[in-house]
Design an enzyme around this catalytic site. Structure first.
Site, PDB file in Angstrom:
ATOM      1  N   HIS A 181       0.649   3.202  -2.704  1.00 28.37           N
ATOM      2  CA  HIS A 181      -0.496   2.338  -2.971  1.00 28.37           C
ATOM      3  C   HIS A 181      -0.530   1.787  -4.387  1.00 28.37           C
ATOM      4  CE1 HIS A 181      -2.587   4.428   0.649  1.00 28.37           C
ATOM      5  NE2 HIS A 181      -1.987   3.323   1.024  1.00 28.37           N
ATOM      6  N   CYS A 235      -9.779   8.008   2.718  1.00 31.62           N
ATOM      7  CA  CYS A 235     -10.996   8.110   1.944  1.00 31.62           C
ATOM      8  C   CYS A 235     -12.187   8.031   2.895  1.00 31.62           C
ATOM      9  CB  CYS A 235     -11.071   6.976   0.944  1.00 31.62           C
ATOM     10  SG  CYS A 235      -9.657   6.979  -0.152  1.00 31.62           S
ATOM     11  N   TYR A 273       2.187  12.517  -3.223  1.00 33.00           N
ATOM     12  CA  TYR A 273       1.759  11.150  -2.944  1.00 33.00           C
ATOM     13  C   TYR A 273       2.303  10.165  -3.975  1.00 33.00           C
ATOM     14  CZ  TYR A 273      -2.031   7.605  -2.228  1.00 33.00           C
ATOM     15  OH  TYR A 273      -2.775   6.484  -2.003  1.00 33.00           O
ATOM     16  N   ASP A 295      -1.496  -1.940   2.957  1.00 39.62           N
ATOM     17  CA  ASP A 295      -1.330  -0.803   3.864  1.00 39.62           C
ATOM     18  C   ASP A 295      -2.420  -0.803   4.939  1.00 39.62           C
ATOM     19  OD1 ASP A 295      -0.303   1.594   4.843  1.00 39.62           O
ATOM     20  OD2 ASP A 295      -1.564   2.802   3.526  1.00 39.62           O
TER      21      ASP A 295
END
Ligand code: ADP
Ligand code: SF4
Length: 691
Positions: A174, A31, A171, A267
């Protein structure tokens, strides 16, 4: 300089289905607070990564349907053909430098508040939306919803191909994506073929991978980005159990595995909580169960650690987000045998924090991050000097060091004077606190760069007075003299000095970092700063055996660190050290009876014995500036053409801000900047203008 042959392995190509990565460096999806809202900035930043040698450059999350709207995060988006052109711009910027462009398709499932799209959120079950306790529920998807969801993902993959991407990242990580929600026993208690057994909970992810391969797998690489452990014990996915079983079940399905731990707080742990390579123990099994290439993250900045991870058979590619932010040219520096030029990430998460407050990314170590387009700043290049000026920089903290480094690079003659026996300023002091040693990289990188510069001289033990500055004979003077923590408690919450605080029983963070200590016993930390310093004081003193109470007007300890993904880790560590945490409390006074406190909710009064450490705000060390500007005639007579304050001496802030201001000073010296104008390019809007 020639590259050490032991690093050659890092520059071998890697086959990912039908595409070939030119080397083993993958810039992980990360991000950046720019995405679709600041597309020119995002494109230039990604292009810079490719220029710096990253073989694969990925987008951040790219949401592909209005039911998975990631607003307020400013990420990329691929809802329809209208989104293709700006993403094609990113692809071009990456291709221009020989990299492969990857898109990370995402649907945040029941994490999506859909606050822009206003669509009803969806997920495996009827559940409240998890994002920021948003007062909305996600509805359970039925089989037709699942079919639609698969269709949207497939169409997005096809549009990604239209945009020119080489790779699709599917994906499931998370704890924030639809497939990871379906996979999770705590999120998914469905009674149909998508719930129950691991095979059923994994079905959606398998289908997404197979759909993507079917749609674009003949020309595009398909990477499975998958979290193998949620670091929450049996309540979540564990690498020894379902994490491993899931990878075994899908082992040969994708073209490559990019594996990590979950959630984002785990993470992207800061260096305060995890060392380089900390994910290795969780992902070590993956290569044993698949023949496909494997990558992982772990804040790798050392080429030796990278080579070791490959040689030990853990990974085939090094995936990195923060190291690529701190140094977009990390791969090329290794390639060219310039290891000492690597600007190593310090693991502070200012980058993540800026994304989390929906602002364009910035970086402590790399002040050009986010400025590639709007200011035209290149992380490795800077314009040569335009005059033969001699510049005096006073103070060798992050601001002074960065200014001297960049001015030196421009070719100016620079004298850097530092009052103490060691350079680094606040970074030297703060990096001596528990687990912050990586922060010294801010100093060490710059000292290493300055050392060989014949035009830059550093004088330690040289505290300059106004007269000495005037006598020096420099054309330009930059004061980077830093700031000092207040000892009187004034800050956000308290606007007048705390009664009794001017006693020997009050210690500022500077006092503590200088080695001063209260009598052994109890100490109250008053944290009205809300970033790391309050908790660092608590951690340090509790570690030395003090009975610590951390008092804060905030809702929780170190509330701002929610943005840097540290808040829960900090709280857990302090609780583990036996620190008493008193949120929504303030300090009323300090006296012989100890520290008088007030509960800000109930008004209840309470007391704690011992000393007080107020962590509230800092004041600029600008006395030298005051003395110099007091007599303009003397400045003129000394031939000083400009006098500037930079860094904390001008506006106390983060280390990132000090480095940035030092950099900016060096860039702008001898340039014509319009003091009334916006100091950067802004987004051009394509408006319908009411028509
Ligand atoms: P910043 O974050 O803005 O770089 P720091 O507080 O980290 O600020 O660093 C300021 C540095 O300036 C410190 O190392 C301090 O010792 C030094 N300094 C302060 N006043 C003087 C002075 N008059 N002469 C030389 N060095 C100074
Ligand atoms: Fe690393 Fe900090 Fe820069 Fe992020 S902001 S890349 S953590 S140095």
């Amino acid at each position: 300089m020639a590259r050490d042959p032991r690093y050659d392995i890092l520059f071998e190509p890697v086959q990912i289905g039908p595409v070939t990565a030119p080397n083993r460096f993958m810039q992980a999806p990360h991000c950046n607070g720019m995405g679709r809202m600041y597309p020119d900035s995002m494109i230039a930043m990604r292009g810079m990564k490719a220029e710096g040698g990253w073989g694969i450059v990925a987008t951040e999350q790219c949401d592909f349907h209005p039911t998975g709207d990631v607003t307020p995060f400013t990420e990329t988006r691929l809802w329809g053909d209208m989104d293709v052109p700006y993403l094609a711009g990113m692809v071009n910027a990456v291709h221009k430098h020989g990299g492969l462009a990857a898109v990370e398709l995402v649907h945040n499932g029941h994490d999506s508040g859909n606050i822009y799209s206003r669509e009803v959120p969806i997920g495996p079950m009827h559940r409240p939306v998890s994002w920021r306790d948003h007062p909305v529920q996600a509805r359970a998807m039925d089989l037709s919803d699942i079919r639609a969801y698969r269709r949207w993902h497939r169409e997005a993959a096809l549009r990604a191909r239209d945009a020119g991407f080489d790779i699709v990242v599917v994906y499931a990580g998370h704890d924030g994506t639809m497939p990871s929600h379906f996979l999770s026993r705590r999120h998914n208690q469905r009674g149909d073929e998508y719930g129950g057994s691991l095979e059923n909970r994994l079905r959606l992810y398998r289908e997404l991978l197979e759909d993507t391969l079917d749609a674009v797998g003949d020309t595009m690489g398909v990477i499975a980005r998958f979290a193998v452990d949620e670091m929450m014990g049996p309540d979540g996915l564990e690498w020894q159990h379902e994490g491993r079983d899931a990878i075994e079940m899908l082992a040969e399905v994708p073209h490559m595995w990019d594996v990590n731990v979950s959630n984002w707080e785990n993470d992207s742990m800061t260096s305060r909580f995890a060392p380089e390579g900390y994910q290795e123990e969780y992902i070590a099994f993956v290569k044993q169960v698949t023949s496909k290439p494997v990558s992982t993250v772990g804040r790798y900045t050392s080429p030796d650690a990278m080579v070791s991870a490959i040689r030990r058979g853990l990974v085939d590619m090094i995936c990195a987000a923060r190291p690529s932010i701190a140094d977009p040219f990390l791969p090329n520096k290794i390639k060219e045998g310039r290891i000492e030029d690597i600007r190593e990430c310090i693991g502070c998460n200012i980058c993540a924090a800026w994304n989390n407050i929906s602002a364009p990314i910035r970086c402590t170590q790399n002040p050009t991050m986010g400025e590639e387009w709007r200011k035209g700043w290149h992380p490795e290049k800077i314009a040569p000097k335009s005059t033969d000026s001699h510049v005096l920089v006073v103070g060798a903290g992050p601001a002074g060091l960065e200014a001297a480094h960049q001015l030196g690079k421009r070719g100016y003659r620079v004298t850097l004077a530092e009052a103490t026996a060691q350079a680094g300023g606040r970074v030297t002091r703060e990096s001596a606190m528990p687990n912050l040693n990586a922060w010294a990289r801010v100093r060490d990188y710059r000292m290493g760069q300055i050392a060989p510069m014949v035009n830059v001289e550093l004088y330690l033990n040289s505290e300059l007075s106004a007269d000495q500055v005037l006598e020096f004979g420099a054309d330009h003077v930059a004061l980077a003299t830093g700031a000092t923590w207040r000892r009187d408690g004034i800050g956000r919450h308290i606007r007048n000095p705390i009664p009794g605080v001017v006693s020997s029983n009050s210690f500022s963070p500077d006092d503590i970092m200088d080695g001063k200590r209260p009598e052994k016993g109890s100490v109250v930390i008053f944290d009205d700063d809300h970033y790391y310093m309050g908790s660092m004081m608590a951690e340090l003193l509790a570690g030395e055996g003090y009975q610590v109470s951390l008092v804060t007007p905030g809702l929780c300890v170190s509330s701002w660190t929610e943005h840097s993904l540290e808040q829960e880790h900090i709280e857990k560590r302090l609780v583990g050290l036996g620190v008493e945490i008193l949120p929504r409390h303030s300090v009323l006074s300090l006296g012989s009876g100890g520290v008088q406190l007030e509960n800000l909710v109930t008004g209840e009064l309470l007391a704690r014995s011992g000393a007080l450490v107020p962590v509230t705000m800092r004041l600029p060390n600008d006395a030298l500036y005051g003395a110099l500007v007091a007599d303009q005639k003397k400045l003129d007579a000394a031939g000083i053409k400009s006098l500037r304050r930079i860094g904390d001496c001008y506006g106390p802030a983060t280390i990132a801000a000090a480095v940035y201001e030092g950099h900016r000073y060096a860039r702008e010296l001898d340039t014509e900047a319009n003091p009334d104008g916006v100091p950067f390019k802004t987004v051009k809007y394509d408006l319908e203008l009411g028509g």
